[in-house]
Motif scaffolding. Structure first.
Motif, PDB file in Angstrom:
ATOM      1  N   TRP A 195     -12.324  -2.882 -15.736  1.00 29.91           N
ATOM      2  CA  TRP A 195     -13.007  -2.893 -14.437  1.00 29.91           C
ATOM      3  C   TRP A 195     -12.082  -2.619 -13.257  1.00 29.91           C
ATOM      4  N   PRO A 196     -10.788  -3.050 -13.245  1.00 31.10           N
ATOM      5  CA  PRO A 196      -9.960  -2.713 -12.075  1.00 31.10           C
ATOM      6  C   PRO A 196      -9.797  -1.207 -11.881  1.00 31.10           C
ATOM      7  N   VAL A 197      -9.677  -0.464 -12.994  1.00 27.20           N
ATOM      8  CA  VAL A 197      -9.530   0.981 -12.892  1.00 27.20           C
ATOM      9  C   VAL A 197     -10.841   1.612 -12.450  1.00 27.20           C
ATOM     10  N   ARG A 198     -11.951   1.151 -13.019  1.00 29.39           N
ATOM     11  CA  ARG A 198     -13.254   1.681 -12.601  1.00 29.39           C
ATOM     12  C   ARG A 198     -13.485   1.421 -11.122  1.00 29.39           C
ATOM     13  N   PHE A 199     -13.086   0.240 -10.658  1.00 26.37           N
ATOM     14  CA  PHE A 199     -13.257  -0.098  -9.241  1.00 26.37           C
ATOM     15  C   PHE A 199     -12.419   0.830  -8.362  1.00 26.37           C
ATOM     16  N   LEU A 200     -11.166   1.072  -8.754  1.00 22.49           N
ATOM     17  CA  LEU A 200     -10.310   1.960  -7.966  1.00 22.49           C
ATOM     18  C   LEU A 200     -10.885   3.372  -7.892  1.00 22.49           C
ATOM     19  N   PHE A 201     -11.346   3.871  -9.032  1.00 24.58           N
ATOM     20  CA  PHE A 201     -11.925   5.208  -9.025  1.00 24.58           C
ATOM     21  C   PHE A 201     -13.195   5.257  -8.190  1.00 24.58           C
ATOM     22  N   ALA A 202     -14.017   4.216  -8.281  1.00 26.50           N
ATOM     23  CA  ALA A 202     -15.249   4.184  -7.491  1.00 26.50           C
ATOM     24  C   ALA A 202     -14.944   4.194  -5.998  1.00 26.50           C
ATOM     25  N   VAL A 203     -13.958   3.395  -5.576  1.00 28.02           N
ATOM     26  CA  VAL A 203     -13.561   3.377  -4.169  1.00 28.02           C
ATOM     27  C   VAL A 203     -13.042   4.742  -3.750  1.00 28.02           C
ATOM     28  N   ARG A 204     -12.209   5.343  -4.606  1.00 31.14           N
ATOM     29  CA  ARG A 204     -11.644   6.662  -4.269  1.00 31.14           C
ATOM     30  C   ARG A 204     -12.738   7.704  -4.116  1.00 31.14           C
ATOM     31  N   TRP A 205     -13.713   7.739  -5.011  1.00 30.02           N
ATOM     32  CA  TRP A 205     -14.772   8.752  -4.906  1.00 30.02           C
ATOM     33  C   TRP A 205     -15.659   8.495  -3.701  1.00 30.02           C
ATOM     34  N   LYS A 206     -15.893   7.222  -3.376  1.00 32.69           N
ATOM     35  CA  LYS A 206     -16.678   6.911  -2.181  1.00 32.69           C
ATOM     36  C   LYS A 206     -15.955   7.379  -0.923  1.00 32.69           C
ATOM     37  N   LEU A 207     -14.657   7.102  -0.847  1.00 35.04           N
ATOM     38  CA  LEU A 207     -13.875   7.564   0.297  1.00 35.04           C
ATOM     39  C   LEU A 207     -13.874   9.089   0.374  1.00 35.04           C
ATOM     40  N   GLY A 208     -13.730   9.717  -0.787  1.00 31.70           N
ATOM     41  CA  GLY A 208     -13.724  11.174  -0.805  1.00 31.70           C
ATOM     42  C   GLY A 208     -15.024  11.767  -0.309  1.00 31.70           C
ATOM     43  N   THR A 209     -16.125  11.135  -0.689  1.00 26.98           N
ATOM     44  CA  THR A 209     -17.428  11.603  -0.216  1.00 26.98           C
ATOM     45  C   THR A 209     -17.572  11.382   1.285  1.00 26.98           C
ATOM     46  N   PHE A 210     -17.199  10.201   1.757  1.00 26.61           N
ATOM     47  CA  PHE A 210     -17.348   9.857   3.171  1.00 26.61           C
ATOM     48  C   PHE A 210     -16.459  10.721   4.065  1.00 26.61           C
ATOM     49  N   LEU A 211     -15.242  10.992   3.620  1.00 28.92           N
ATOM     50  CA  LEU A 211     -14.277  11.723   4.441  1.00 28.92           C
ATOM     51  C   LEU A 211     -14.219  13.213   4.124  1.00 28.92           C
ATOM     52  N   GLY A 212     -14.994  13.647   3.153  1.00 24.37           N
ATOM     53  CA  GLY A 212     -15.042  15.071   2.840  1.00 24.37           C
ATOM     54  C   GLY A 212     -13.844  15.592   2.067  1.00 24.37           C
ATOM     55  N   TRP A 213     -13.132  14.715   1.379  1.00 26.08           N
ATOM     56  CA  TRP A 213     -11.936  15.156   0.651  1.00 26.08           C
ATOM     57  C   TRP A 213     -12.280  16.033  -0.551  1.00 26.08           C
ATOM     58  N   ASP A 214     -13.438  15.792  -1.150  1.00 29.95           N
ATOM     59  CA  ASP A 214     -13.752  16.409  -2.436  1.00 29.95           C
ATOM     60  C   ASP A 214     -14.828  17.489  -2.342  1.00 29.95           C
ATOM     61  N   ARG A 215     -15.006  18.040  -1.172  1.00 35.36           N
ATOM     62  CA  ARG A 215     -15.980  19.129  -1.039  1.00 35.36           C
ATOM     63  C   ARG A 215     -15.550  20.331  -1.877  1.00 35.36           C
ATOM     64  N   PRO A 216     -16.505  21.090  -2.390  1.00 31.10           N
ATOM     65  CA  PRO A 216     -16.148  22.268  -3.184  1.00 31.10           C
ATOM     66  C   PRO A 216     -15.192  23.219  -2.469  1.00 31.10           C
ATOM     67  N   SER A 217     -15.282  23.296  -1.157  1.00 31.18           N
ATOM     68  CA  SER A 217     -14.401  24.192  -0.402  1.00 31.18           C
ATOM     69  C   SER A 217     -12.944  23.763  -0.445  1.00 31.18           C
ATOM     70  N   ALA A 218     -12.681  22.512  -0.885  1.00 26.70           N
ATOM     71  CA  ALA A 218     -11.307  22.019  -0.984  1.00 26.70           C
ATOM     72  C   ALA A 218     -10.767  22.074  -2.404  1.00 26.70           C
ATOM     73  N   GLY A 219     -11.568  22.574  -3.338  1.00 27.52           N
ATOM     74  CA  GLY A 219     -11.199  22.487  -4.741  1.00 27.52           C
ATOM     75  C   GLY A 219     -10.513  23.711  -5.296  1.00 27.52           C
ATOM     76  N   VAL A 220     -10.352  23.695  -6.617  1.00 28.50           N
ATOM     77  CA  VAL A 220      -9.754  24.817  -7.331  1.00 28.50           C
ATOM     78  C   VAL A 220     -10.674  26.027  -7.234  1.00 28.50           C
ATOM     79  N   GLY A 221     -10.097  27.171  -6.931  1.00 26.74           N
ATOM     80  CA  GLY A 221     -10.874  28.379  -6.750  1.00 26.74           C
ATOM     81  C   GLY A 221     -11.351  28.588  -5.332  1.00 26.74           C
ATOM     82  N   GLU A 222     -11.137  27.579  -4.473  1.00 23.61           N
ATOM     83  CA  GLU A 222     -11.516  27.678  -3.071  1.00 23.61           C
ATOM     84  C   GLU A 222     -10.282  27.464  -2.192  1.00 23.61           C
ATOM     85  N   ARG A 223      -9.893  26.205  -1.972  1.00 19.58           N
ATOM     86  CA  ARG A 223      -8.698  25.958  -1.163  1.00 19.58           C
ATOM     87  C   ARG A 223      -7.441  26.452  -1.862  1.00 19.58           C
ATOM     88  N   VAL A 224      -7.396  26.305  -3.172  1.00 25.92           N
ATOM     89  CA  VAL A 224      -6.248  26.771  -3.960  1.00 25.92           C
ATOM     90  C   VAL A 224      -6.742  27.600  -5.135  1.00 25.92           C
TER      91      VAL A 224
END
Length: 204
Positions: A58-87
């Motif tokens: 559960w500690p690892v699942r919690f960390l990943f869940a927090v990271r994905w939530k932050l990424g969604t909220f702050l736009g870190w993980d948009r397709p435009s920032a991913g492989v084939g787009e930003r790099v």
């Protein structure tokens, strides 16, 4: 366990041809008692049968869940920032003899996408607004004579923000994520025969 970075850089891996502009962030070893030189595909299959981050403690699942939530909220993980787009994908750098090799399976539960999979090594990549990262897995003979799995994390941070991000998550990687990954992958090796039998029964 953690290893010096030279334990990765001194090996004749094909990944070195593709990542001259990346830096080695972490190198980690996983014990696989009784493993031989031809058992890398067996280890990869056992790891896949064990599942990804959502099968972690559960500690690892919690960390990943927090990271994905932050990424969604702050736009870190948009397709435009991913492989084939930003790099560009590292697959664009592959020499011809590696380009024709199998890539390895991809699915939605695996954020890191396959670059290549060879007899003794494989590589997967992920990019977002913070970093372009590569997870390299290699199969080498350990000090006790058995072969073992080694993981290297290579990164190319996206400017000063990416460097700060990598520094901020380092304690979580070293103290929580990698130890949990060690338990999961080493258990996957020990239980590989049972997992393969169950997988075979489920697909017959």
């Amino acid at each position: 366990m953690s290893l010096p970075k030279t334990m990765h850089t001194s090996q004749p891996w094909r990944i070195h041809e593709l990542t001259s502009d990346f830096s080695v962030e972490d190198v980690w070893a996983f014990r696989t008692p009784g493993a031989g030189p031809d058992d890398f595909p067996t280890m990869l299959a056992a790891m896949r049968a064990a599942g990804g981050p959502m099968k972690q403690a559960w500690p690892v699942r919690f960390l990943f869940a927090v990271r994905w939530k932050l990424g969604t909220f702050l736009g870190w993980d948009r397709p435009s920032a991913g492989v084939g787009e930003r790099v560009a994908s590292l697959r664009d750098r592959l020499p011809d003899d590696v380009r024709g090799a199998p890539r390895g399976p991809d699915n939605e539960s695996m954020p890191l996408k396959a670059v290549y999979e060879l007899d003794l090594e494989s590589a997967r990549e992920l990019a977002n607004k913070t970093v372009h990262t590569v997870m390299h897995l290699g199969w080498v003979q350990g000090a006790n004579g058995d072969h073992e799995l080694r993981m290297a994390v290579l990164v190319k941070p996206n400017g000063w923000f990416g460097r700060l991000y990598m520094a901020a998550i380092a304690p979580f990687r070293h103290l929580i994520v990698y130890p949990a990954l060690t338990r999961q992958w080493e258990r996957a090796w020990r239980d590989r025969d049972q997992a393969q039998a169950e997988h075979g029964e489920g697909t017959s």
